[in-house]
Design a protein around this motif. Structure first.
Motif, PDB file in Angstrom:
ATOM      1  N   TYR A  26     148.443 -61.625 -14.067  1.00 56.16           N
ATOM      2  CA  TYR A  26     148.337 -62.125 -15.443  1.00 56.16           C
ATOM      3  C   TYR A  26     148.642 -63.623 -15.501  1.00 56.16           C
ATOM      4  CZ  TYR A  26     149.281 -62.520 -20.465  1.00 56.16           C
ATOM      5  OH  TYR A  26     149.267 -62.898 -21.791  1.00 56.16           O
ATOM      6  N   PRO A  58     141.944 -56.269 -23.176  1.00 57.02           N
ATOM      7  CA  PRO A  58     142.792 -55.247 -22.544  1.00 57.02           C
ATOM      8  C   PRO A  58     142.317 -53.819 -22.749  1.00 57.02           C
ATOM      9  CG  PRO A  58     144.167 -56.929 -23.545  1.00 57.02           C
ATOM     10  CD  PRO A  58     142.756 -57.249 -23.945  1.00 57.02           C
ATOM     11  N   LYS A  59     141.792 -53.487 -23.924  1.00 53.00           N
ATOM     12  CA  LYS A  59     141.394 -52.103 -24.179  1.00 53.00           C
ATOM     13  C   LYS A  59     140.330 -51.618 -23.191  1.00 53.00           C
ATOM     14  CE  LYS A  59     137.978 -53.302 -27.756  1.00 53.00           C
ATOM     15  NZ  LYS A  59     137.618 -53.139 -29.189  1.00 53.00           N
ATOM     16  N   TYR A  74     142.224 -52.267 -19.149  1.00 53.80           N
ATOM     17  CA  TYR A  74     143.293 -51.308 -18.880  1.00 53.80           C
ATOM     18  C   TYR A  74     142.734 -49.911 -18.572  1.00 53.80           C
ATOM     19  CZ  TYR A  74     146.850 -54.634 -20.474  1.00 53.80           C
ATOM     20  OH  TYR A  74     147.685 -55.727 -20.605  1.00 53.80           O
ATOM     21  N   LEU A  92     150.989 -49.544 -16.521  1.00 55.90           N
ATOM     22  CA  LEU A  92     150.390 -50.382 -17.559  1.00 55.90           C
ATOM     23  C   LEU A  92     151.251 -50.392 -18.818  1.00 55.90           C
ATOM     24  CD1 LEU A  92     146.655 -49.406 -17.041  1.00 55.90           C
ATOM     25  CD2 LEU A  92     147.681 -51.654 -16.624  1.00 55.90           C
ATOM     26  N   GLY A  93     151.878 -49.253 -19.115  1.00 54.56           N
ATOM     27  CA  GLY A  93     152.768 -49.205 -20.268  1.00 54.56           C
ATOM     28  C   GLY A  93     153.962 -50.121 -20.109  1.00 54.56           C
ATOM     29  N   ASN A 108     152.943 -53.861 -20.292  1.00 53.60           N
ATOM     30  CA  ASN A 108     152.791 -54.348 -21.660  1.00 53.60           C
ATOM     31  C   ASN A 108     154.139 -54.531 -22.348  1.00 53.60           C
ATOM     32  OD1 ASN A 108     149.935 -54.672 -22.812  1.00 53.60           O
ATOM     33  ND2 ASN A 108     149.757 -52.851 -21.520  1.00 53.60           N
ATOM     34  N   LEU A 140     155.405 -57.851 -21.130  1.00 53.44           N
ATOM     35  CA  LEU A 140     154.685 -58.948 -21.786  1.00 53.44           C
ATOM     36  C   LEU A 140     155.177 -59.155 -23.218  1.00 53.44           C
ATOM     37  CD1 LEU A 140     150.944 -58.534 -20.705  1.00 53.44           C
ATOM     38  CD2 LEU A 140     152.654 -60.125 -19.824  1.00 53.44           C
ATOM     39  N   LYS A 141     155.403 -58.059 -23.911  1.00 51.67           N
ATOM     40  CA  LYS A 141     155.895 -58.153 -25.292  1.00 51.67           C
ATOM     41  C   LYS A 141     157.271 -58.805 -25.334  1.00 51.67           C
ATOM     42  CE  LYS A 141     155.808 -56.994 -29.735  1.00 51.67           C
ATOM     43  NZ  LYS A 141     154.831 -57.541 -30.697  1.00 51.67           N
ATOM     44  N   ARG A 182     157.967 -49.295 -27.700  1.00 41.09           N
ATOM     45  CA  ARG A 182     157.186 -49.181 -26.458  1.00 41.09           C
ATOM     46  C   ARG A 182     157.994 -48.499 -25.360  1.00 41.09           C
ATOM     47  NH1 ARG A 182     152.647 -52.869 -26.073  1.00 41.09           N
ATOM     48  NH2 ARG A 182     152.504 -54.178 -27.937  1.00 41.09           N
ATOM     49  N   ASN A 207     156.971 -45.051 -23.488  1.00 38.67           N
ATOM     50  CA  ASN A 207     156.831 -44.945 -22.038  1.00 38.67           C
ATOM     51  C   ASN A 207     157.724 -43.855 -21.459  1.00 38.67           C
ATOM     52  OD1 ASN A 207     154.998 -47.046 -22.057  1.00 38.67           O
ATOM     53  ND2 ASN A 207     156.497 -48.600 -21.508  1.00 38.67           N
TER      54      ASN A 207
END
Length: 528
Positions: free
Chosen positions: A40, A108-109, A112, A169-170, A173, A176-177, A190, A194
């Protein structure tokens, strides 16, 4: 963010730390996160030649992972280990580079979805091509945590691969958040989401296991572990002597109730002529011995050779001895009882690369000559068969799975489709020494037990021989490096699980999805 190569190194170490049999499998749910962060940061930077950097970063991760988990191949061959580690790392890094290329073009949608799909497509490809090496397919990571994955009877090991990527991936993210907000509160939802993705499949698995009961007829099995050193003794011991060793060992445990006696892969290493096998004196002696045990059948491994002089009989798997002589070489299992003259035979069909098959032989052999690696007492290409033979006794049907074949989920399920009621694995894991290699191989057999809900009896020349029940629990073992035998009862089961019926359907969907996204990506000129 930190140096991408340090992140890549961390991912490699985390993947190795999750792997059986020394690892903690739950670590795998975050193992790819540092690598994803590295990709990324490179993708979002203004640097040129991002493709090359991503490839190098990916190669760093996969080299560390491959080296730390499969270094033990070195005990058989240094070149083979280097080839396996370097090439497998290369293939994995190319797959990750494809993800980077798609991520640069799609939101991403889409990318991912693409990452798990292209990875599982790669794993499926790795199960079927000439350089097949699926040892590190992600679903194998739970081989020592079978209480987590009882639902493999519906999904197979590809369900595990998908689970791993969803969680990585969860968590990626989530990180990243947090980086964007610097607030723990912003990522609480999140995190809970997860954790539920981890907990719910495990709870389902525990419920399945707690409600599962083995039923059906029981049979008694005796498993032999002769512990014949393949480097110093195995290929120099006559079949007559081997037969005596096996009979002496079996006599210690077998009785009138014994229904199957299991001996390892190529325990008869001096090749029988395939057309004269039934009349061989060694088979006569074994038949005579089996008369003491009226219910018993012997399932054992042997080498066969079929010599011929007619060029019309040559196939792509034939070997040339001299100008006018060719031969087919087989690694096989046979099924013998005291009363039947004919002896059913199955020829091993998933071969070890460079040991039992010459990859792309028709292309490479004219260029390179015979560069087969001597990993197992042979440098000849083995001859295989297309169908999965099931051996039938009066009271049961058994799948004769030979060594490396036990790593292939859908392949083993073909035996179940053909009526097998339990799985017999015969193997020789001595080439790797007392390392993680033979331990990983044993535990991969537990996955086949769950996928097919079949008991597994496993005879390994030097160990670990074992009895595994239908939920993947190891009931008995005989430790590595000892001569001995096991005696136990297993349940027969003629149920065909959802996975055994439909095979790697998740992987087939992944192949289709990744192909469509790739096609779309490389026909577009701009990012959405």
């Amino acid at each position: 963010m930190k140096n991408p190569y340090i992140l890549a190194l961390i991912s490699g170490l985390l993947l190795a730390a999750s792997w059986p049999t020394y690892g903690i499998s739950l670590i795998v749910f975050i193992a790819f996160v540092p690598l994803l962060l590295a990709e990324y940061s490179i993708r979002k930077s203004e640097a040129k030649k991002t493709n090359r950097r991503v490839w190098l970063v990916g190669y760093t991760t996969f080299f560390v992972w491959n080296l730390l988990t499969t270094w033990w191949i070195y005990n058989s061959t240094g070149f083979g280990m280097l080839f396996a580690v370097l090439v497998n790392s290369l293939l994995m890094s190319i797959v990750f580079l494809l993800y980077h290329l798609v991520a640069k073009k799609f939101p991403p949608k889409i990318h991912y979805v693409f990452l798990p799909a292209i990875w599982m497509a790669f794993e499926k490809f790795h199960l079927n091509w000439d350089f097949s090496w699926p040892w590190l397919n992600l679903g194998n990571v739970f081989a020592t945590s079978t209480h987590y994955i009882q639902w493999y009877e519906y999904t197979g090991s590809f369900g595990g691969s998908l689970w791993v990527w969803i969680l990585n991936l969860g968590f990626f993210n989530l990180v990243l958040k947090y980086i964007a907000t610097k607030s723990l509160k912003s990522v609480q939802k999140r995190l809970v989401f997860n954790l539920l993705w981890i907990a719910i499949p495990i709870v389902i698995s525990l419920l399945i296991k707690s409600n599962y009961e083995e039923s059906g007829k029981e049979i008694e099995a005796v498993i032999l572990q002769p512990n014949i050193d393949p480097y110093t003794d195995k290929y120099y011991t006559t079949n007559k002597k081997v037969a005596q060793i096996l009979m002496d060992m079996a006599a210690e445990k077998a009785d009138e109730n014994t229904e199957i006696i299991l001996a390892p892969e190529t325990v008869f290493a001096k090749s029988f002529r395939i057309n004269d096998f039934s009349e061989d004196y060694t088979m006569y002696r074994l038949r005579t011995f089996l008369k003491r045990y009226p219910k018993a059948n012997l399932l054992a491994g042997t080498s066969f050779i079929d010599v011929f002089h007619d060029p019309k009989e040559i196939t792509s798997q034939s070997n040339q001895y001299n100008e006018n002589t060719w031969y087919n070489d087989y690694n096989s299992a046979f099924f013998l009882n005291a009363t039947t003259d004919s002896i059913p035979v199955y020829h091993k069909s998933k071969l070890v690369v460079g040991v039992e098959n010459f990859p792309f032989k028709s292309v490479l052999e004219p260029l390179l000559g015979n560069v087969m690696l001597d990993l197992g007492g042979t440098v000849a290409t083995k001859t295989t068969q297309e169908d999965r033979t099931v051996f039938s006794a009066d009271d049961y049907k058994v799948a004769p799975v030979i060594c490396y074949e036990s790593v292939y989920g859908e392949f083993v399920s073909k035996y179940i489709q053909n009526g097998a009621e339990f799985i017999a694995i015969i193997t020789n894991d001595a080439w790797w020494g007392n390392t993680q290699g033979h331990k990983q191989h044993l535990n991969y057999a537990r996955l086949r037990a769950i996928e097919n809900r079949k008991s597994v009896v496993r005879s390994a020349n030097t160990g670990i021989s074992a009895i595994i029940n239908q939920t993947g629990d190891i009931q008995q073992t005989l430790e590595y490096g000892v001569q001995g035998s096991l005696k136990g009862k297993i349940h027969l089961n003629n149920k065909v699980t959802f996975y055994a019926r439909y095979g790697d359907y998740i992987a087939r969907v992944a192949v289709l999805a990744s192909a469509l996204i790739l096609l779309f990506a490389f026909t577009r000129k701009r990012k959405l």
